[in-house]
Write a protein that holds these residues in place. Structure first.
Motif, PDB file in Angstrom:
ATOM      1  N   PRO A 141       0.834  -1.207   0.000  1.00 53.10           N
ATOM      2  CA  PRO A 141       0.000   0.000   0.000  1.00 53.10           C
ATOM      3  C   PRO A 141       0.867   1.255   0.000  1.00 53.10           C
ATOM      4  CG  PRO A 141      -0.813  -1.586   1.604  1.00 53.10           C
ATOM      5  CD  PRO A 141       0.505  -2.108   1.121  1.00 53.10           C
ATOM      6  N   VAL A 142       0.328   2.338  -0.526  1.00 52.78           N
ATOM      7  CA  VAL A 142       1.105   3.569  -0.604  1.00 52.78           C
ATOM      8  C   VAL A 142       1.318   4.142   0.790  1.00 52.78           C
ATOM      9  CG1 VAL A 142       0.299   4.080  -2.926  1.00 52.78           C
ATOM     10  CG2 VAL A 142      -0.922   5.036  -0.966  1.00 52.78           C
ATOM     11  N   ALA A 143       2.492   4.709   0.981  1.00 47.00           N
ATOM     12  CA  ALA A 143       2.798   5.425   2.218  1.00 47.00           C
ATOM     13  C   ALA A 143       2.467   6.900   2.010  1.00 47.00           C
ATOM     14  CB  ALA A 143       4.267   5.241   2.578  1.00 47.00           C
ATOM     15  N   GLY A 144       2.255   7.608   3.090  1.00 50.10           N
ATOM     16  CA  GLY A 144       1.927   9.024   2.983  1.00 50.10           C
ATOM     17  C   GLY A 144       0.447   9.239   2.769  1.00 50.10           C
ATOM     18  N   THR A 145       0.006  10.444   3.114  1.00 53.73           N
ATOM     19  CA  THR A 145      -1.422  10.765   3.035  1.00 53.73           C
ATOM     20  C   THR A 145      -1.711  11.940   2.102  1.00 53.73           C
ATOM     21  OG1 THR A 145      -1.209  12.191   4.983  1.00 53.73           O
ATOM     22  CG2 THR A 145      -1.840   9.883   5.358  1.00 53.73           C
ATOM     23  N   SER A 191       4.198   5.477  -4.740  1.00 53.68           N
ATOM     24  CA  SER A 191       2.974   5.624  -5.520  1.00 53.68           C
ATOM     25  C   SER A 191       3.316   5.523  -6.998  1.00 53.68           C
ATOM     26  CB  SER A 191       2.309   6.975  -5.231  1.00 53.68           C
ATOM     27  OG  SER A 191       1.887   7.054  -3.888  1.00 53.68           O
ATOM     28  N   ASP A 192       2.827   4.491  -7.641  1.00 56.71           N
ATOM     29  CA  ASP A 192       3.019   4.335  -9.081  1.00 56.71           C
ATOM     30  C   ASP A 192       2.139   5.346  -9.816  1.00 56.71           C
ATOM     31  OD1 ASP A 192       3.978   3.163 -11.430  1.00 56.71           O
ATOM     32  OD2 ASP A 192       2.327   1.724 -11.519  1.00 56.71           O
ATOM     33  N   ARG A 196      -5.775   3.326  -2.525  1.00 63.98           N
ATOM     34  CA  ARG A 196      -4.521   3.425  -1.767  1.00 63.98           C
ATOM     35  C   ARG A 196      -3.876   2.080  -1.461  1.00 63.98           C
ATOM     36  NH1 ARG A 196      -4.458   4.887   3.125  1.00 63.98           N
ATOM     37  NH2 ARG A 196      -2.368   5.772   2.986  1.00 63.98           N
ATOM     38  N   GLY A 197      -4.585   0.990  -1.738  1.00 60.94           N
ATOM     39  CA  GLY A 197      -4.120  -0.315  -1.299  1.00 60.94           C
ATOM     40  C   GLY A 197      -2.994  -0.902  -2.127  1.00 60.94           C
ATOM     41  N   LEU A 249      -5.173  -4.879  -1.339  1.00 68.71           N
ATOM     42  CA  LEU A 249      -5.057  -5.067   0.099  1.00 68.71           C
ATOM     43  C   LEU A 249      -4.806  -3.749   0.812  1.00 68.71           C
ATOM     44  CD1 LEU A 249      -2.528  -7.992  -0.296  1.00 68.71           C
ATOM     45  CD2 LEU A 249      -4.865  -8.303   0.512  1.00 68.71           C
ATOM     46  N   LEU A 250      -5.509  -3.526   1.913  1.00 68.90           N
ATOM     47  CA  LEU A 250      -5.248  -2.391   2.785  1.00 68.90           C
ATOM     48  C   LEU A 250      -5.718  -2.758   4.183  1.00 68.90           C
ATOM     49  CD1 LEU A 250      -4.178   0.545   2.869  1.00 68.90           C
ATOM     50  CD2 LEU A 250      -6.566   1.285   2.615  1.00 68.90           C
TER      51      LEU A 250
END
Length: 561
Positions: A44-48, A355-356, A476-477, A497-498
């Motif tokens: 999952p991506v890091a950061g918000t 993040s791709d 975001r997963g 997945l998240l």
């Protein structure tokens, strides 16, 4: 860039086809996903930050909407079409629903494409005024959309005052803002080892480096004064309302010599980290998007260090050209193994939490509808694939209505006017369009023709974007591949997945009905998030989840306890 990178694309495609990728499932897709942390899992991506769950839309302003009848799209015209892109009301379903716009170059330039900038502080008069641009940012923000712009700093235009002064004398104070030498060292264009196009160009008794052509001399980002000027310009446009920058030709920024010294240098990476730190300081949630057209392992390096900055301290988003190539190749071959193998490779080499930025095509590529031969089922597949992948997807204007290339072989044919309706002027202008419409705009490939048609490609994009935005897992997963990565695979299956939540996604990339599964995943019931017509009920048998999908169909299910 407006210049072809065909040989680079072929090299990347060949590299990908020859790479060895571990399979994460048997041909029937029946094995469980690999354990957490194993090769092939995309985290999952890091950061918000906002951009980590956004859907972007690339706009060529010249081709989007003309407001004054001169046949060229402009900023007031774009403002008039914002409600089509996002009306600001999350309850409605008749807008496209995108979260952000990427504007191709809007700075002053003598060319139609704008990549030869002559003034980084002034809006191209063809497009309007600075006041128009600021109003665009205000209106987009009011609707919940962000704006990023092309920031072309690998090179400028040959008419830029910086270059005019630099070329005037070896003692010019801006001489070292460009790359000069006493002779032509014979460097090749780095994306084409067989190219005979010159990269050093004679001027006033010396030679300057311009990797694309003589009209776009490369800036010398080794020069401290230039670096500071670029950071000042970034601050200026952030203050004017933009939310980030797309960085053209990012891997070619600083050269250390010919050949391998023309791309991916340590000095290039160091500058992008410097600029990224500056942008974070000025506007912490602004985004930088890198155009690094290369192989997957090389693109991975442009995220930088993820230890101190979630998602990386260099370029937070990088376009995924290799994945685009495999999506199109897989759809044309009716074989999802191409796509699955690339996803597994990404999981093995991309830093955790990045993040791709997946795409189908952009302004430098033959349009996706043309590459897929106009096949409606494959276009439907492509839309569903793009909008169920992890990361931050980018649409190219017109993809949502199946725009094809124009009838000529030049780059303008990839950037034809937006077909709002099927009339001769396409709803784009009251005058004569700056370039002809692509074929099909009068026979169904227009916004008006598809707006109220439930099964249209436009309706599909709208629905899939809204489904994605309603699901934190989809936006975001992470991802684990369930399908075969070698041989022939009629379907692509993966689980998003998240935390404890899992969403199963299956795409049938053939024209025939397929039975998929069993997938050994937890859960006892399935909530439908999206199903194409005719998709069978996802059922849980003793050995896992299974379903039947008709040709070119997609199913998306949230698995519940």
């Amino acid at each position: 860039m407006p210049h072809t990178r065909l040989l680079l694309l072929l090299a990347a495609l060949t590299w990908t086809a020859c790479a060895t990728n571990p399979s994460s499932g048997d041909p029937a897709g029946g094995r469980p996903p690999p354990p957490s942390g194993s090769q092939g899992e995309i985290e999952p991506v890091a950061g918000t930050e906002w951009y980590r769950k956004a859907v972007f839309y690339e706009v060529f302003v010249r081709s989007f909407q003309d407001s004054n009848g001169d046949g060229k799209g402009d900023l007031p015209g774009l403002i008039s079409r914002l409600d089509y892109l996002n009306d600001g009301n999350p309850e409605t379903q008749d807008d496209l629903g995108v979260d952000a716009l990427w504007l191709m170059p809007v700075f002053a330039s003598p060319s139609y494409h704008g990549y030869d900038v002559v003034d980084y502080e002034r809006i191209n008069p063809d497009y309007g005024t600075l006041e128009d641009f600021e109003r665009l940012c205000e209106e987009a923000h009011r609707r919940g959309m962000r704006i990023i712009i092309d920031f072309v700093i690998n090179h400028s235009g040959v008419q830029h005052p910086w270059f005019v002064e630099s070329a005037s004398s070896p003692s010019s104070p801006k001489r070292d803002w460009y790359v000069w030498g006493p002779r032509d060292p014979g460097w090749k264009q780095p994306w084409d080892m067989f190219s005979t196009a010159p990269t050093w160009h004679q001027k006033n008794g010396a030679y300057y480096y311009g990797v694309f052509w003589g009209g776009m001399p490369d800036l010398n980002m080794r020069t401290p004064a230039l670096r500071e000027e670029v950071k000042r310009l970034a601050s200026l446009w952030l203050a004017r309302g933009v939310d980030g920058f797309r960085l053209d030709a990012a891997r070619y920024l600083i050269e250390t010599g010919g050949g391998a010294g023309q791309y991916d240098t340590a000095e290039t990476h160091a500058f992008w980290k410097e600029l990224a730190a500056h942008v974070r300081q000025v506007k912490p949630d602004a985004v930088l998007v890198g155009e690094n057209w290369s192989t997957t392992p090389i693109i991975a390096t442009y995220y930088g260090d993820t230890g101190g900055v979630p998602g990386g301290d260099e370029l937070p988003l990088n376009f995924n050209f290799p994945l685009s190539e495999q999506i199109l190749a897989g759809l044309n071959a009716d074989n999802a193994a191409f796509i699955a193998a690339k996803l597994v490779e990404m999981g093995g080499v991309y830093p955790a939490g990045i993040s791709d930025a997946p795409i189908l095509t952009n302004h430098d590529m033959v349009r996706v509808a043309t590459q897929l031969g106009g096949n409606g089922g494959r276009k439907a597949n492509a839309a569903a694939l793009l909008l169920t992948l992890p990361g931050t997807p980018f649409l190219y204007y017109g993809e949502e209505v199946g725009m094809t290339n124009g009838t000529t072989s030049n780059d303008e044919a990839k950037r034809t006017p937006m077909p709002w309706d099927g009339t001769p002027k396409g709803g784009f202008t009251t005058g004569t369009p700056w370039f002809g419409f692509s074929p099909g705009h009068a026979s169904g490939s227009s916004v008006a023709a598809q707006t109220d048609v439930a099964e249209s490609l436009l309706s599909r994009y709208r629905k899939l974007i809204h489904v994605r935005q309603a699901s934190e897992v989809l936006s975001r997963g992470g991802l684990q591949v369930l399908s075969a990565t070698t041989g022939r695979a009629p379907s692509l299956a993966f689980v998003r997945l998240l935390g404890d939540e899992q969403v199963l996604v299956v795409h049938n990339v053939t024209d025939s009905s397929v039975s998929v599964g069993p997938y050994n995943l937890p859960g006892s019931k399935a909530e439908v998030l999206f199903e194409d017509r005719g998709v069978g009920t996802l059922t849980r048998a003793s050995n896992g989840w299974q379903a039947t999908l008709p040709g070119r169909a997609t199913g998306i299910w949230r698995l519940q306890p």
